[in-house]
Design a protein around this motif. Structure first.
Motif, PDB file in Angstrom:
ATOM      1  N   LYS A 189       0.896  -1.449  -0.289  1.00 31.02           N
ATOM      2  CA  LYS A 189       0.249  -0.109   0.016  1.00 31.02           C
ATOM      3  C   LYS A 189       0.842   1.598   0.507  1.00 31.02           C
ATOM      4  N   ARG A 190      -0.246   2.516  -0.616  1.00 34.55           N
ATOM      5  CA  ARG A 190       1.328   3.217  -0.213  1.00 34.55           C
ATOM      6  C   ARG A 190      -0.250   4.835  -1.053  1.00 34.55           C
ATOM      7  N   GLY A 191       0.094   5.226   0.728  1.00 29.25           N
ATOM      8  CA  GLY A 191      -0.612   6.345   0.663  1.00 29.25           C
ATOM      9  C   GLY A 191      -0.834   8.087   1.277  1.00 29.25           C
ATOM     10  N   PRO A 192      -1.504   8.759   1.695  1.00 28.26           N
ATOM     11  CA  PRO A 192      -1.240  10.067   1.915  1.00 28.26           C
ATOM     12  C   PRO A 192      -0.333  10.089   3.885  1.00 28.26           C
ATOM     13  N   HIS A 193      -0.768   9.019   4.504  1.00 29.66           N
ATOM     14  CA  HIS A 193      -0.596   8.844   5.845  1.00 29.66           C
ATOM     15  C   HIS A 193      -0.999   7.123   6.374  1.00 29.66           C
ATOM     16  N   LYS A 194      -0.275   7.141   6.763  1.00 22.19           N
ATOM     17  CA  LYS A 194       0.019   5.502   7.020  1.00 22.19           C
ATOM     18  C   LYS A 194      -1.481   5.355   8.053  1.00 22.19           C
ATOM     19  N   ILE A 195      -1.954   6.251   8.475  1.00 26.37           N
ATOM     20  CA  ILE A 195      -3.338   5.410   8.880  1.00 26.37           C
ATOM     21  C   ILE A 195      -4.437   5.092   8.227  1.00 26.37           C
ATOM     22  N   LEU A 196      -4.734   5.996   6.370  1.00 23.97           N
ATOM     23  CA  LEU A 196      -5.095   5.602   6.616  1.00 23.97           C
ATOM     24  C   LEU A 196      -4.400   4.175   5.198  1.00 23.97           C
ATOM     25  N   GLU A 197      -3.302   4.296   5.388  1.00 25.02           N
ATOM     26  CA  GLU A 197      -2.482   2.894   5.032  1.00 25.02           C
ATOM     27  C   GLU A 197      -3.334   1.482   5.931  1.00 25.02           C
ATOM     28  N   GLU A 198      -3.350   2.013   6.943  1.00 23.50           N
ATOM     29  CA  GLU A 198      -3.369   0.445   8.044  1.00 23.50           C
ATOM     30  C   GLU A 198      -4.890   0.492   7.583  1.00 23.50           C
ATOM     31  N   GLU A 199      -5.636   0.986   7.100  1.00 25.47           N
ATOM     32  CA  GLU A 199      -7.167   0.719   7.308  1.00 25.47           C
ATOM     33  C   GLU A 199      -7.401   0.442   5.914  1.00 25.47           C
ATOM     34  N   ALA A 200      -6.449   0.883   4.914  1.00 22.30           N
ATOM     35  CA  ALA A 200      -6.696  -0.288   3.569  1.00 22.30           C
ATOM     36  C   ALA A 200      -6.681  -1.795   3.492  1.00 22.30           C
ATOM     37  N   THR A 201      -4.923  -1.987   4.816  1.00 26.52           N
ATOM     38  CA  THR A 201      -4.770  -3.251   4.343  1.00 26.52           C
ATOM     39  C   THR A 201      -6.064  -3.774   5.543  1.00 26.52           C
ATOM     40  N   ARG A 202      -6.154  -3.464   6.590  1.00 20.86           N
ATOM     41  CA  ARG A 202      -7.433  -3.728   7.054  1.00 20.86           C
ATOM     42  C   ARG A 202      -8.688  -4.730   6.266  1.00 20.86           C
ATOM     43  N   ILE A 203      -8.765  -3.213   5.472  1.00 22.64           N
ATOM     44  CA  ILE A 203     -10.757  -3.867   4.064  1.00 22.64           C
ATOM     45  C   ILE A 203      -9.693  -5.380   3.480  1.00 22.64           C
ATOM     46  N   LEU A 204      -8.782  -4.697   2.709  1.00 22.87           N
ATOM     47  CA  LEU A 204      -8.086  -6.362   2.028  1.00 22.87           C
ATOM     48  C   LEU A 204      -7.479  -7.834   2.769  1.00 22.87           C
ATOM     49  N   SER A 205      -7.480  -7.291   4.019  1.00 27.60           N
ATOM     50  CA  SER A 205      -7.570  -8.500   4.764  1.00 27.60           C
ATOM     51  C   SER A 205      -8.228  -9.295   4.920  1.00 27.60           C
ATOM     52  N   LYS A 206      -9.287  -8.720   5.087  1.00 28.51           N
ATOM     53  CA  LYS A 206     -10.919  -9.152   4.953  1.00 28.51           C
ATOM     54  C   LYS A 206     -11.797 -10.676   3.836  1.00 28.51           C
ATOM     55  N   LEU A 207      -9.950  -9.901   3.270  1.00 26.37           N
ATOM     56  CA  LEU A 207     -11.169 -10.927   1.380  1.00 26.37           C
ATOM     57  C   LEU A 207     -11.227 -12.457   2.135  1.00 26.37           C
ATOM     58  N   PRO A 208     -11.970 -12.861   0.961  1.00 18.54           N
ATOM     59  CA  PRO A 208     -12.922 -14.713   1.316  1.00 18.54           C
ATOM     60  C   PRO A 208     -11.554 -15.456   0.643  1.00 18.54           C
ATOM     61  N   LYS A 209     -11.367 -16.364   0.613  1.00 23.68           N
ATOM     62  CA  LYS A 209     -10.451 -17.326  -0.218  1.00 23.68           C
ATOM     63  C   LYS A 209     -11.413 -17.388  -1.987  1.00 23.68           C
ATOM     64  N   MET A 210     -10.400 -17.653  -2.106  1.00 21.76           N
ATOM     65  CA  MET A 210     -10.659 -17.835  -4.081  1.00 21.76           C
ATOM     66  C   MET A 210     -10.377 -18.986  -4.472  1.00 21.76           C
ATOM     67  N   THR A 211     -10.868 -18.999  -5.948  1.00 22.64           N
ATOM     68  CA  THR A 211     -10.733 -19.823  -7.080  1.00 22.64           C
ATOM     69  C   THR A 211      -9.199 -19.931  -7.380  1.00 22.64           C
ATOM     70  N   PRO A 212      -8.217 -20.242  -7.151  1.00 22.19           N
ATOM     71  CA  PRO A 212      -6.963 -18.826  -8.068  1.00 22.19           C
ATOM     72  C   PRO A 212      -7.063 -19.432  -9.268  1.00 22.19           C
ATOM     73  N   GLY A 213      -6.592 -18.169  -9.825  1.00 23.72           N
ATOM     74  CA  GLY A 213      -6.252 -17.825 -10.985  1.00 23.72           C
ATOM     75  C   GLY A 213      -5.687 -19.155 -12.051  1.00 23.72           C
ATOM     76  N   GLN A 214      -5.175 -19.155 -13.337  1.00 23.83           N
ATOM     77  CA  GLN A 214      -4.601 -20.147 -14.082  1.00 23.83           C
ATOM     78  C   GLN A 214      -3.801 -20.292 -14.951  1.00 23.83           C
ATOM     79  N   GLN A 215      -2.751 -20.722 -15.296  1.00 22.72           N
ATOM     80  CA  GLN A 215      -1.969 -19.787 -16.366  1.00 22.72           C
ATOM     81  C   GLN A 215      -2.070 -21.726 -17.088  1.00 22.72           C
ATOM     82  N   ARG A 216      -2.152 -21.803 -18.892  1.00 26.71           N
ATOM     83  CA  ARG A 216      -1.614 -23.061 -19.135  1.00 26.71           C
ATOM     84  C   ARG A 216      -2.594 -24.063 -18.385  1.00 26.71           C
ATOM     85  N   GLY A 217      -3.515 -24.212 -16.856  1.00 24.74           N
ATOM     86  CA  GLY A 217      -3.916 -25.525 -16.417  1.00 24.74           C
ATOM     87  C   GLY A 217      -3.435 -25.249 -15.447  1.00 24.74           C
TER      88      GLY A 217
END
Length: 233
Positions: A189-217
């Motif tokens: 992350k990269r933003g104007p202040h560390k407080i906003l960067e930490e909030e962005a990290t918190r939001i993305l850390s709550k993402l669910p587990k996904m089906t992984p992408g595939q390259q050539r199967g």
């Protein structure tokens, strides 16, 4: 010239005797005062205490039973006696001395298994993008992934109170990895202040587990970038 006083009437002749008598009298009075003893009358004693031993009530004496400490008996380990015919497996002790007959291998003859490096593919060039939960049956999975990411950010977005009080706002550029097992990896992350960067990290850390992408199967690690805007109303 004749003296005016009569020598026989001189009072200073017996002054020493009178001094000694007075001193003895004072010493005697002082001795009597120091050695004087006085006794209280017998009637002041409490006669109620003069009772016979039979009239005194005896308090019951409690007897306590002393328990002996329980000693845990430890039995000796059971000794198993093997019969003479039983086969005993003896441990072979290998010699640490070098064997001169051992063949020395060349470096080129030794096979080294190199660990397989995980393939990292960009979101733009990936053949099959990771599938966000809920986008399994959608035809355009890229568009569905972007839409679900926006919904996830809006659902978990929370403007930090300290950033509001300090008047901090701006855009936080983020990039995270979707590993080959579908879990979320490193978040940058990269933003104007560390407080906003930490909030962005918190939001993305709550993402669910996904089906992984595939390259050539083959499942591969895919990086995805998305900005998160913090705007004060």
């Amino acid at each position: 010239m004749k003296p005016k006083k009569n020598p026989t009437k001189d009072l200073n002749k017996k002054s020493g005797l009178f001094f000694v008598l007075g001193l003895m009298l004072v010493l005697g009075l002082a001795f009597i005062a120091l050695e004087w003893k006085s006794y209280e009358p017998k009637s002041i004693y409490d006669v109620s205490m003069n009772v016979s031993p039979s009239e005194i009530e005896e308090e019951p004496v409690e007897k306590f039973k002393i328990e002996q400490p329980k000693i845990k008996q430890i039995l000796p380990p059971e000794i198993k006696i093997e019969e003479d015919d039983a086969e005993i497996i003896e441990t072979e002790i290998l010699s640490t001395e070098p064997n001169p007959d051992t063949e020395i291998l060349e470096i080129d003859d030794i096979a080294v298994d190199e660990p397989e490096e995980e393939v990292h593919v960009n979101w733009i060039t990936i053949e099959e993008v990771p599938i966000f939960p809920g986008c399994e049956n959608v035809k355009d999975k890229r568009a569905c992934f972007n839409e679900m990411m926006q919904k996830h950010i809006r659902k978990n977005f929370r403007y930090p109170e300290l950033a509001q009080e300090m008047g901090i706002q701006g855009r936080v550029s983020t990039q995270f990895e979707i590993k080959s097992d579908g879990s979320i990896g490193t978040i940058q992350k990269r933003g104007p202040h560390k407080i906003l960067e930490e909030e962005a990290t918190r939001i993305l850390s709550k993402l669910p587990k996904m089906t992984p992408g595939q390259q050539r199967g083959t499942p591969v690690k895919v990086s995805f970038s998305i900005p998160i805007n913090f705007v004060l109303q």
